[in-house]
Design a protein around this motif. Structure first.
Motif, mmCIF file in Angstrom:
data_model
loop_
_atom_site.group_PDB
_atom_site.id
_atom_site.type_symbol
_atom_site.label_atom_id
_atom_site.label_comp_id
_atom_site.label_asym_id
_atom_site.label_seq_id
_atom_site.Cartn_x
_atom_site.Cartn_y
_atom_site.Cartn_z
ATOM 1 N N GLN A 1 0.812 -1.220 0.000
ATOM 2 C CA GLN A 1 0.000 0.000 0.000
ATOM 3 C C GLN A 1 0.839 1.261 0.000
ATOM 4 O OE1 GLN A 1 -3.122 -1.470 -0.875
ATOM 5 N NE2 GLN A 1 -3.677 0.435 0.131
ATOM 6 N N GLN A 2 1.986 1.228 0.676
ATOM 7 C CA GLN A 2 2.822 2.414 0.769
ATOM 8 C C GLN A 2 4.279 1.993 0.975
ATOM 9 O OE1 GLN A 2 1.599 4.674 4.230
ATOM 10 N NE2 GLN A 2 2.808 3.411 5.616
ATOM 11 N N GLU A 3 5.195 2.850 0.611
ATOM 12 C CA GLU A 3 6.618 2.578 0.755
ATOM 13 C C GLU A 3 7.010 2.663 2.224
ATOM 14 O OE1 GLU A 3 10.218 1.501 0.463
ATOM 15 O OE2 GLU A 3 9.029 1.594 -1.384
ATOM 16 N N LEU A 4 7.577 1.577 2.746
ATOM 17 C CA LEU A 4 8.000 1.544 4.143
ATOM 18 C C LEU A 4 9.487 1.826 4.312
ATOM 19 C CD1 LEU A 4 6.079 -1.647 5.375
ATOM 20 C CD2 LEU A 4 5.344 0.744 5.518
ATOM 21 N N GLY A 5 10.230 1.887 3.209
ATOM 22 C CA GLY A 5 11.669 2.093 3.315
ATOM 23 C C GLY A 5 12.375 0.900 3.921
ATOM 24 N N GLU A 6 11.898 -0.294 3.589
ATOM 25 C CA GLU A 6 12.437 -1.514 4.197
ATOM 26 C C GLU A 6 13.799 -1.881 3.629
ATOM 27 O OE1 GLU A 6 11.357 -6.295 4.369
ATOM 28 O OE2 GLU A 6 9.755 -4.836 4.094
ATOM 29 N N ARG A 7 14.715 -2.236 4.527
ATOM 30 C CA ARG A 7 16.006 -2.761 4.096
ATOM 31 C C ARG A 7 16.497 -3.742 5.158
ATOM 32 N NH1 ARG A 7 16.028 2.145 6.013
ATOM 33 N NH2 ARG A 7 17.646 2.896 7.434
ATOM 34 N N PHE A 8 17.075 -4.817 4.686
ATOM 35 C CA PHE A 8 17.584 -5.854 5.583
ATOM 36 C C PHE A 8 19.079 -5.983 5.337
ATOM 37 C CE2 PHE A 8 18.724 -10.291 6.511
ATOM 38 C CZ PHE A 8 18.301 -10.362 7.843
ATOM 39 N N GLU A 9 19.862 -5.883 6.396
ATOM 40 C CA GLU A 9 21.314 -5.984 6.294
ATOM 41 C C GLU A 9 21.774 -7.283 6.941
ATOM 42 O OE1 GLU A 9 23.152 -2.482 7.870
ATOM 43 O OE2 GLU A 9 22.121 -1.140 6.463
ATOM 44 N N PRO A 10 22.087 -8.300 6.132
ATOM 45 C CA PRO A 10 22.526 -9.583 6.703
ATOM 46 C C PRO A 10 23.864 -9.431 7.406
ATOM 47 C CG PRO A 10 22.790 -9.568 4.319
ATOM 48 C CD PRO A 10 22.064 -8.313 4.664
ATOM 49 N N LEU A 11 24.047 -10.210 8.470
ATOM 50 C CA LEU A 11 25.287 -10.144 9.236
ATOM 51 C C LEU A 11 26.429 -10.853 8.524
ATOM 52 C CD1 LEU A 11 26.650 -9.331 11.945
ATOM 53 C CD2 LEU A 11 25.916 -11.542 12.849
ATOM 54 N N GLY A 12 26.095 -11.828 7.682
ATOM 55 C CA GLY A 12 27.139 -12.642 7.070
ATOM 56 C C GLY A 12 27.528 -13.824 7.934
ATOM 57 N N HIS A 13 26.797 -14.015 9.035
ATOM 58 C CA HIS A 13 27.007 -15.138 9.941
ATOM 59 C C HIS A 13 25.658 -15.800 10.190
ATOM 60 C CE1 HIS A 13 31.115 -13.982 11.753
ATOM 61 N NE2 HIS A 13 30.882 -13.155 10.751
ATOM 62 N N GLY A 14 25.683 -17.101 10.484
ATOM 63 C CA GLY A 14 24.486 -17.823 10.868
ATOM 64 C C GLY A 14 24.741 -18.600 12.144
ATOM 65 N N TYR A 15 23.764 -19.411 12.535
ATOM 66 C CA TYR A 15 23.954 -20.146 13.786
ATOM 67 C C TYR A 15 23.303 -21.520 13.741
ATOM 68 C CZ TYR A 15 19.163 -18.701 15.051
ATOM 69 O OH TYR A 15 17.814 -18.498 15.071
ATOM 70 N N LYS A 16 23.821 -22.406 14.572
ATOM 71 C CA LYS A 16 23.289 -23.744 14.803
ATOM 72 C C LYS A 16 23.030 -23.914 16.292
ATOM 73 C CE LYS A 16 23.423 -26.387 10.955
ATOM 74 N NZ LYS A 16 22.326 -27.275 10.510
#
Length: 469
Positions: A175-190
């Motif tokens: 419906q409208q621009e939220l300015g969403e951005r996701f910055e991955p850390l480059g690390h994951g976890y188990k």
């Protein structure tokens, strides 16, 4: 004055607490959750980092009247227990004494307690309802259950507490621009597990742990600490659970050596742990099974420029500002959201557009600040907790806090043991850290410092903070 009905998407931690607080204030509350009821079907494990409950989170639980309920599921942690490569340990206290601690809580146990509280307060909770779409013109929400059956729900006001992958956020963004951005850390976890002593396979129980079990002990390692195995660009942590187990989380880069690309098989996992985390190997009897069987968790930071859509929809918690877990503040920040929003709605129940705008104005700068501090804390935890300069800075930080109470306040204390706004903690902490680095440059002990000169600088340049917040 009749209060408007509110629909909450997501019955996780923040959604359940928010439902409780609003229902207690007389709002008609309906909660819809895509998962099955964990109280009936169990809580999905394998990707759930244990929670560190600090003052901001405790405040939300106290407001909801849940403090007593928490005593049976929370375990006190006095500090970081740092494990070096040779298995030696060093406890670094979080605060001055046992009045300044954090608490380890199982996500599943807390979520189920919060669901009980929400329903007891009068909220209606529907499970197995995944949001599919929103007709914004008439505010009709479409849901689908696990059998594929469609369900409709009419909402006057809808609040999204449905996590980092928020379906409501997606509907709002259409419906409208939220300015969403996701910055991955480059690390994951188990996620792995150190079982309670009583649950250890007897043939794998080391002799010293068998002796501890015979003495009636429940935990395989010190229970009142957050255990860290820092290894530079990666690390393991372990948090205690009330029944005697520990949730162990391995954080690794997505690429490189070692990484989630190079440590894949059961054999590779065991070899990696025997090399870098040798003292954990006898404690994790199902290392290979858990490593291969549990999913790989993703880490990153979510930013939005806008959290609300007119007076009809608002995003809270991870749905609007998901962060990495390394300051233990994701849940605490989300609980602050819930308390702030409940208070604002109670004060202006029939002007949601103004409430939502004010909520975003107040909370977004603090959300951005804790996101930055969480990223900084990852580097500290994995790479600096056993560094000589870091330890000297930490010693001086504590000394100055004792010499200048209320004026010199360590950043960790501001974040963890108070409700001082995150933004204040971030800005004041950055200034104090720059001074600490300047003061310890070229020295190896506190005795080499000119403390009277440092005292004068602090008195001349730092105002008192409201540390009772």
């Amino acid at each position: 004055m009749q209060k408007p009905a509110i629909t909450i998407i997501g019955a996780g931690l923040v959604g359940s607490l928010l439902a409780t607080l609003l229902a207690q204030r007389g709002f008609p509350i309906t909660v819809l959750e895509r998962r099955p009821d964990p109280r009936k079907f169990g809580f999905l494990g394998g990707r759930s980092i244990n929670l560190a409950l600090a003052e901001r989170g405790w405040h939300g639980l106290r407001v909801a009247g849940m403090q007593e309920r928490m005593r049976s599921i929370a375990v006190m942690m006095r500090g970081r227990m740092v494990h070096d490569l040779n298995g030696r340990t060093n406890l670094q206290r979080y605060g001055r004494d046992d009045s300044e601690v954090i608490w380890s809580v199982s996500r599943g146990a807390l979520n189920m307690a919060l669901l009980d509280a929400a329903e007891a307060a009068g909220a209606t909770v529907h499970f197995d309802r995944g949001l599919v779409s929103v007709d914004w013109a008439c505010m009709d929400l479409q849901f689908r259950d696990s059998d594929g059956t469609e369900h409709s729900h009419h909402a006057g006001i809808v609040i999204g507490a449905d996590g980092a992958g928020s379906a409501l956020r997606g509907a709002m963004a259409a419906q409208q621009e939220l300015g969403e951005r996701f910055e991955p850390l480059g690390h994951g976890y188990k996620e792995l597990e150190i079982p309670a002593l009583a649950d250890f396979p007897r043939e794998q129980l080391p002799a010293e742990l068998a002796d501890a079990l015979a003495r009636g002990e429940r935990y395989a390692i010190e229970p009142h600490a957050l255990h860290i195995w820092p290894r530079g660009n990666y690390m393991c942590i372990a948090l205690p659970n009330a029944e005697g187990s520990f949730t162990v989380t391995l954080f690794l880069p997505n690429e490189g050596e070692p990484s989630l690309q190079t440590v894949v098989s059961a054999k590779q996992a065991r070899e990696f742990f025997q090399r870098d985390f040798a003292d954990t190997v006898p404690l994790i009897p199902e290392l290979e099974k858990d490593f291969v069987g549990n999913p790989t968790g993703l880490l990153g930071t979510l930013y939005l420029d806008r959290w609300h859509y007119e007076g009809r929809a608002l995003l809270v918690g991870d749905a609007s500002h998901a962060i990495v877990p390394f300051h233990g503040q994701g849940m605490n920040s989300g609980f602050e959201d819930a308390v702030e929003l409940a208070d604002l709605l109670e004060s202006r129940p029939n002007d949601c557009a103004a409430v939502f705008a004010e909520f975003e104005r107040r909370r977004k700068p603090n959300a951005d600040a804790i996101a930055a501090m969480a990223l900084e804390n990852y580097v500290e935890m994995r790479d600096r907790v056993d560094d000589a300069d870091y330890l000297l800075m930490r010693e001086l930080d504590r000394l100055l806090a004792d010499r200048h109470p209320g004026r010199w306040v360590p950043r960790y204390w501001m974040v963890t043991f108070s409700r001082i706004p995150y933004l204040t903690a971030f800005e004041r902490g950055a200034l104090q850290s720059s001074w600490l680095r300047e003061w310890i440059d070229g020295v190896s002990s506190i005795d080499q410092l000119d403390l009277p000169a440092i005292d004068m600088q602090i008195r001349n340049k730092l105002d008192f903070l409201p540390t009772d917040a």
